[in-house]
Design an enzyme around this catalytic site. Structure first.
Site, PDB file in Angstrom:
ATOM      1  CG  ASP A 155      23.911  87.374  26.414  1.00 48.19           C
ATOM      2  OD1 ASP A 155      23.111  86.462  26.142  1.00 48.19           O
ATOM      3  OD2 ASP A 155      24.867  87.221  27.212  1.00 48.19           O
ATOM      4  CB  ILE A 156      25.478  89.655  31.196  1.00 45.29           C
ATOM      5  CG1 ILE A 156      26.205  90.494  32.214  1.00 45.29           C
ATOM      6  CG2 ILE A 156      25.720  88.171  31.417  1.00 45.29           C
ATOM      7  CD1 ILE A 156      25.678  90.308  33.633  1.00 45.29           C
ATOM      8  CG  ASN A 184      20.510  77.943  22.907  1.00 43.69           C
ATOM      9  OD1 ASN A 184      20.714  77.494  21.784  1.00 43.69           O
ATOM     10  ND2 ASN A 184      21.261  78.891  23.432  1.00 43.69           N
ATOM     11  CD  GLN A 208      15.503  77.401  27.797  1.00 41.84           C
ATOM     12  OE1 GLN A 208      14.949  76.367  27.374  1.00 41.84           O
ATOM     13  NE2 GLN A 208      14.826  78.434  28.229  1.00 41.84           N
ATOM     14  CG  HIS A 241      16.764  83.367  26.678  1.00 50.70           C
ATOM     15  ND1 HIS A 241      16.456  82.434  27.636  1.00 50.70           N
ATOM     16  CD2 HIS A 241      17.972  83.009  26.198  1.00 50.70           C
ATOM     17  CE1 HIS A 241      17.428  81.563  27.746  1.00 50.70           C
ATOM     18  NE2 HIS A 241      18.369  81.878  26.878  1.00 50.70           N
ATOM     19  CG  HIS A 301      20.521  83.827  22.267  1.00 48.27           C
ATOM     20  ND1 HIS A 301      21.518  84.211  23.134  1.00 48.27           N
ATOM     21  CD2 HIS A 301      19.945  82.722  22.839  1.00 48.27           C
ATOM     22  CE1 HIS A 301      21.560  83.383  24.170  1.00 48.27           C
ATOM     23  NE2 HIS A 301      20.616  82.467  24.020  1.00 48.27           N
TER      24      HIS A 301
END
Ligand code: 5GP
Ligand code: ZN
Length: 124
Positions: free
Chosen positions: A29-30, A85, A90, A96, A98
Site C-alpha cells: 500500500d502506497i 472496505n 472504499q 482489494h 488489506h
C-alpha cells in the site's frame, strides 16, 4: 476503464509487488498503516466485496496465505488485521483486501522502498 488498480495490473502504474500469479496481484500500500501493509487484488476487475464471486475469493484467500508467509519471514509481526472496505469506506472501486501486520514493537522503517527491499532480501 479508468481504474487505478487495473492500471497497476497492466504495469502502467508501478507497484512494489510482493506476490503475483495469474489470478491476483499483491503489492505494498502506497500509504501504509503499518510496515508491510499489503493489498491483495484480483486481476479481473471486480468492483467490491458484494460483486466478488466464489471462484475468485479462493484465489484471494490463497494469496493472503502467501503474503502472510512472506511477511512472517521478513518482519515477524505479532498478528494481522485483514480488512475489506465497502461503500463510502472504499476509496478505490476495484476489490482489494488489506493485509495489515500488527506489531508489539513495529520495525523502524518509514520508506516503502526499504520495506520492499527487505522482503526481496528475505526471499533470497
Ligand atoms: P480503501 O479505502 O479503498 O479500502 O483503500 C484504498 C487503499 O489503496 C489505500 O490504503 C491507499 O493508500 C491505496 N492506494 C491508492 N492508490 C494507490 C496506488 O496508486 N498504489 C498503491 N500501492 N496503493 C494505492
Ligand atoms: Zn480495476
Amino acid at each position: 476503464m479508468d481504474c487505478i488498480f487495473c492500471k497497476i495490473i497492466k504495469g502502467d502504474i508501478p507497484s512494489y509487488t510482493v506476490y503475483e500469479n495469474e489470478h491476483v496481484k499483491c503489492y505494498l500500500d502506497i500509504n501504509p498503516n503499518n510496515v508491510g501493509h499489503t493489498l491483495v487484488i484480483p486481476k479481473k476487475h471486480i468492483t467490491d466485496a458484494i460483486e466478488m464471486d466464489s471462484e475468485t475469493i479462493v484465489h484471494i484467500n490463497n494469496a493472503l496465505k502467501e503474503v502472510v508467509s512472506i511477511l512472517d519471514k521478513t518482519f515477524k509481526p505479532d498478528g494481522y488485521k485483514f480488512a475489506v472496505n465497502y461503500g463510502i469506506c472504499q476509496e478505490v472501486k476495484h476489490y482489494h483486501l488489506h493485509i495489515v501486520p500488527k506489531y508489539k514493537n513495529e520495525p523502524l522503517i518509514s520508506d516503502i522502498k526499504e520495506v520492499y527491499e527487505k522482503i526481496i532480501a528475505s526471499k533470497e
